[in-house]
Write an enzyme that holds these catalytic residues in place. Structure first.
Site, short mmCIF file in Angstrom:
data_model
loop_
_atom_site.label_atom_id
_atom_site.label_comp_id
_atom_site.label_asym_id
_atom_site.label_seq_id
_atom_site.Cartn_x
_atom_site.Cartn_y
_atom_site.Cartn_z
N ASP A 308 -28.19 -51.03 -35.24
CA ASP A 308 -27.11 -50.04 -35.23
C ASP A 308 -25.72 -50.68 -35.36
O ASP A 308 -25.24 -51.33 -34.42
CB ASP A 308 -27.17 -49.18 -33.95
CG ASP A 308 -26.55 -47.80 -34.15
OD1 ASP A 308 -26.23 -47.45 -35.29
OD2 ASP A 308 -26.40 -47.08 -33.15
N LYS A 357 -29.55 -42.44 -31.16
CA LYS A 357 -28.15 -42.89 -31.12
C LYS A 357 -27.64 -42.93 -29.68
O LYS A 357 -26.90 -43.85 -29.31
CB LYS A 357 -27.32 -41.93 -31.97
CG LYS A 357 -25.92 -42.38 -32.27
CD LYS A 357 -25.83 -43.63 -33.10
CE LYS A 357 -25.75 -43.38 -34.57
NZ LYS A 357 -25.48 -44.57 -35.38
N LYS A 398 -14.36 -39.50 -38.47
CA LYS A 398 -14.93 -39.29 -37.13
C LYS A 398 -13.86 -39.32 -36.05
O LYS A 398 -12.93 -40.12 -36.11
CB LYS A 398 -15.97 -40.37 -36.85
CG LYS A 398 -16.78 -40.09 -35.62
CD LYS A 398 -17.78 -41.18 -35.34
CE LYS A 398 -17.11 -42.30 -34.57
NZ LYS A 398 -18.11 -43.23 -34.02
N LYS A 474 -24.61 -52.53 -32.25
CA LYS A 474 -24.46 -51.87 -30.95
C LYS A 474 -25.52 -52.26 -29.93
O LYS A 474 -25.24 -52.38 -28.75
CB LYS A 474 -24.60 -50.35 -31.16
CG LYS A 474 -23.33 -49.65 -31.56
CD LYS A 474 -23.37 -48.20 -31.13
CE LYS A 474 -23.74 -47.26 -32.24
NZ LYS A 474 -22.81 -47.23 -33.35
P1 NAI Z 1 -25.59 -40.97 -44.81
O1 NAI Z 1 -26.39 -39.84 -44.28
O2 NAI Z 1 -24.40 -40.68 -45.60
O3 NAI Z 1 -26.51 -41.92 -45.68
C1 NAI Z 1 -27.85 -42.14 -45.40
C2 NAI Z 1 -28.61 -42.17 -46.70
O4 NAI Z 1 -29.94 -42.54 -46.41
C3 NAI Z 1 -28.67 -40.83 -47.40
O5 NAI Z 1 -28.20 -40.95 -48.73
C4 NAI Z 1 -30.14 -40.45 -47.37
O6 NAI Z 1 -30.52 -39.75 -48.51
C5 NAI Z 1 -30.79 -41.80 -47.27
N1 NAI Z 1 -32.12 -41.88 -46.68
C6 NAI Z 1 -32.65 -41.22 -45.64
N2 NAI Z 1 -33.90 -41.65 -45.39
C7 NAI Z 1 -34.16 -42.61 -46.29
C8 NAI Z 1 -35.25 -43.45 -46.54
N3 NAI Z 1 -36.35 -43.38 -45.81
N4 NAI Z 1 -35.17 -44.34 -47.54
C9 NAI Z 1 -34.06 -44.43 -48.30
N5 NAI Z 1 -32.98 -43.65 -48.12
C10 NAI Z 1 -33.03 -42.76 -47.12
O7 NAI Z 1 -25.24 -41.86 -43.53
P2 NAI Z 1 -24.17 -43.01 -43.37
O8 NAI Z 1 -22.92 -42.46 -42.84
O9 NAI Z 1 -24.12 -43.81 -44.61
O10 NAI Z 1 -24.83 -43.86 -42.20
C11 NAI Z 1 -26.02 -44.52 -42.45
C12 NAI Z 1 -26.67 -44.98 -41.16
O11 NAI Z 1 -25.81 -45.90 -40.52
C13 NAI Z 1 -26.93 -43.86 -40.17
O12 NAI Z 1 -28.16 -44.09 -39.53
C14 NAI Z 1 -25.83 -44.02 -39.18
O13 NAI Z 1 -26.15 -43.54 -37.91
C15 NAI Z 1 -25.69 -45.52 -39.17
N6 NAI Z 1 -24.41 -45.94 -38.66
C16 NAI Z 1 -23.25 -45.58 -39.28
C17 NAI Z 1 -22.03 -46.00 -38.80
C18 NAI Z 1 -20.73 -45.68 -39.44
O14 NAI Z 1 -19.73 -46.03 -38.88
N7 NAI Z 1 -20.69 -45.07 -40.58
C19 NAI Z 1 -21.97 -46.84 -37.60
C20 NAI Z 1 -23.23 -47.08 -36.99
C21 NAI Z 1 -24.39 -46.69 -37.55
C1 DG6 Z 2 -21.30 -40.49 -34.11
O1 DG6 Z 2 -21.25 -41.28 -33.01
C2 DG6 Z 2 -22.03 -41.00 -35.28
C3 DG6 Z 2 -22.50 -42.39 -35.24
O2 DG6 Z 2 -23.32 -42.74 -36.32
C4 DG6 Z 2 -21.37 -43.32 -35.12
O3 DG6 Z 2 -20.33 -43.00 -35.96
C5 DG6 Z 2 -21.71 -44.70 -35.32
O4 DG6 Z 2 -22.89 -44.97 -34.63
C6 DG6 Z 2 -20.59 -45.54 -34.89
O5 DG6 Z 2 -20.55 -45.60 -33.54
P1 DG6 Z 2 -19.54 -46.50 -32.78
O6 DG6 Z 2 -19.81 -46.22 -31.35
O7 DG6 Z 2 -19.86 -47.90 -33.14
O8 DG6 Z 2 -18.20 -46.06 -33.21
#
Ligand code: NAI
Ligand code: DG6
Length: 518
Positions: A308, A357, A398, A474
């Site tokens: 994460d 999460k 966010k 994380k």
């Molecule tokens: P998002 O939802 O925009 O992108 C995720 C992508 O994964 C989507 O395009 C979806 O179609 C695809 N997907 C889902 N299952 C799949 C699979 N089995 N194989 C291939 N592709 C698949 O999400 P985002 O914002 O890009 O975040 C991605 C991940 O990172 C999430 O799990 C989120 O919780 C985690 N994350 C994001 C943070 C941030 O600051 N943006 C921080 C910490 C974690």
């Molecule tokens: C809401 O908490 C959505 C999450 O996917 C976070 O944005 C992401 O885990 C980032 O969390 P943090 O605590 O590192 O800002």
């Protein structure tokens, strides 16, 4: 070609050849014992290691699972923009591409003290050892959604339109490979995205082989020396750990053949990567690395890292809690609220995915609390609550609101409130780069110990579980049985001091005795 280093180390313990940097390094720790009723006894301990760093970085591929998501499309556009040195119009003026937020690319560490002036000499972390430059990463990946990357970046609503137009043509050529979709693992509200999925409802074995083939094909097509794979796909629910199913490497491999319902897509990816010897990093909170995966990685001496991305709220938490407790202030509660409107938020509006999460966001203060038995009795813990709400209107921007409540001198109270607003994907993208750059570096570092004055015969790699990546994560995964360190300062010191050790330099103590003694 490997660029000339910005510095060399002048020491009898360090030898540079065209292909390696070889170092003899003395690791100093303090061993503590306690007799039944007596005081602690602290004994200085020394272990001598040889480190070897292969200097040739080679051609490196980065394959993202979830490539078409907000993070995937944003980091791709960001790397293209940096590679091409782009400049674009914003309402505040011209903006140039940069790697802000990447600890490797945009932060510095102290090399030493200038012998002429007495001032610090600091270098970008990226220049401490030969590391892949993010501009040189060849990018590919998978997504259960077929959208090409130009449209995916529009959907993400993160980047400025002017920047998007500059990278659009290149992004339009990028199409995610079909991926593994086991609907039970992500929110039901994601179903409409799943138009690019591999055949076979739970054909886990075939899926492992297909992902392995994808990695091999990508390597061949782009003439790569290695590929790093990173999960930035949707947060999955936790998998149940079931004896006989996923508790050992053998059981997991058998279970994959039967397509057991507790094998998640991310676990299938991790197994494929381990078998292909491609480092695999999990940027989401779920327990991809069930015990069977960790054992399999150890057996194959393959690298894994997770879990994460630690981007905003949690990064602040692991810095602030460290500060409070190390200042002797008794933190008694943390209330953390988030609302966000991107697809991550939508997926997390489902209870099981939210739970993954919630767990990763909640465990980040444990070691800091446990380290201070002046403030906390054994087993005592601050209250800690984590709330995440989906609010479509705010998109990727966010909002994170935190209240820290603490007890100060003589029964007084201190309340610290924080309101953090930012584009989530612009915080996460540089972390993806750091994770990939450091993981790649770890494939080129080996070590051997000296026992009774003689060096072991063979060099070997670091442990399969790359806890050196903790600063970016994380819920840092550590080798089984070893402690988790959440303090942000300690995580950074571990990273920078390991880099120093590899060139025979002692850890930074920050004593600056040279400025303090008469
Ligand atoms: P998002 O939802 O925009 O992108 C995720 C992508 O994964 C989507 O395009 C979806 O179609 C695809 N997907 C889902 N299952 C799949 C699979 N089995 N194989 C291939 N592709 C698949 O999400 P985002 O914002 O890009 O975040 C991605 C991940 O990172 C999430 O799990 C989120 O919780 C985690 N994350 C994001 C943070 C941030 O600051 N943006 C921080 C910490 C974690
Ligand atoms: C809401 O908490 C959505 C999450 O996917 C976070 O944005 C992401 O885990 C980032 O969390 P943090 O605590 O590192 O800002």
């Amino acid at each position: 070609a490997t660029p000339d280093p910005l510095y060399t180390v002048d020491s009898p313990n360090v030898v540079y050849t065209d292909s390696t940097i070889k170092t003899k390094y003395t690791y100093r720790t303090t061993s503590v014992t306690k007799s039944a009723n007596g005081p602690y006894v602290a004994s200085p301990k020394e272990t001598v290691y040889d480190f070897q760093v292969d200097r040739a970085v080679g051609r490196v591929g980065m394959m993202l699972v979830g490539w078409g998501g907000n993070n995937g499309s944003t980091v791709t556009a960001g790397i293209i923009a940096n590679r091409r040195g782009l400049l674009w119009d914003t309402r505040e003026g011209k903006q140039a591409a940069n790697y802000y937020g990447s600890v490797v690319m945009a932060s510095t560490m102290r090399l030493g003290i200038d012998s002429a002036t007495g001032n610090e000499v600091n270098l970008p972390i990226h220049d401490m050892l030969p590391m892949v430059h993010p501009n040189d990463l060849v990018i590919g990946g998978w997504d259960i959604n077929s959208m090409p990357l130009d449209k995916a970046m529009d959907r993400a609503q993160v980047l400025e339109p002017t920047l998007k137009e500059l990278v659009r043509a290149e992004m339009a050529l990028m199409k995610p490979l079909p991926s593994i979709y086991y609907p039970d693992f992500i929110a039901a509200n994601q179903e409409d995205r799943a138009d690019n999925v591999l055949d076979g409802a739970r054909a886990c074995s075939a899926h492992v082989e297909k992902i392995r083939q994808d990695i091999r094909d990508f390597k061949t097509k782009h003439e790569l020396n290695k590929v790093i794979v990173l999960w930035t796909a949707n947060t999955e629910r936790f998998a149940d750990i079931i004896p006989g199913v996923n508790d050992t490497a053998d059981n997991l491999l058998k279970t994959i053949k039967t397509g057991h319902e507790e094998v998640s897509p991310s676990t299938v990816f991790s197994v494929a990567c381990i078998l292909e010897n491609a480092p695999f990093i999990n940027g989401s909170p779920q327990n991809t690395f069930v015990p069977g995966v960790i054992e399999l990685a150890e057996q194959h001496r393959a690298f894994i890292g997770g879990d994460d991305f630690k981007s905003g709220q949690t990064k602040m938490k692991s810095a602030l809690v460290d500060f409070l407790i190390n200042a002797g202030i008794k933190l008694t509660s943390i209330a953390s609220y988030n609302h966000l409107g991107n697809n991550d938020g939508k997926n997390l509006s489902s209870q099981k995915q939210f739970r993954s999460k919630e767990i990763s966001k909640s465990n980040v203060v444990d070691d800091m609390v446990a380290s201070n038995d002046v403030l906390y009795k054994k087993g005592e813990h601050p209250d800690h609550t984590v709330v995440i709400k989906y609010m479509p209107a705010v998109g990727d921007n966010k909002r994170a609101l935190d209240e820290y409540y603490a007890e100060i001198f003589m029964g007084g109270h201190q309340t610290i409130s924080m309101f953090n607003v930012c584009e989530d994907s612009l915080l996460a993208s540089p972390l993806i780069i750091d994770l990939v750059v450091v993981a790649e570096l770890m494939t080129r570092i080996s070590w051997r110990a000296h026992v009774d004055g003689a060096a072991d015969k063979d060099y070997k790699g670091f442990h399969s579980v790359l806890s050196i990546l903790s600063y970016m994560l994380k819920a840092p995964l550590t080798p089984p049985g070893t402690p988790v360190v959440n303090s942000l300062a300690k995580q950074r010191a571990a990273l920078t001091n390991i880099l120093r050790a590899c060139v025979g330099l002692s850890p930074e103590s920050d004593m600056t005795l040279e400025h303090k003694l008469f």
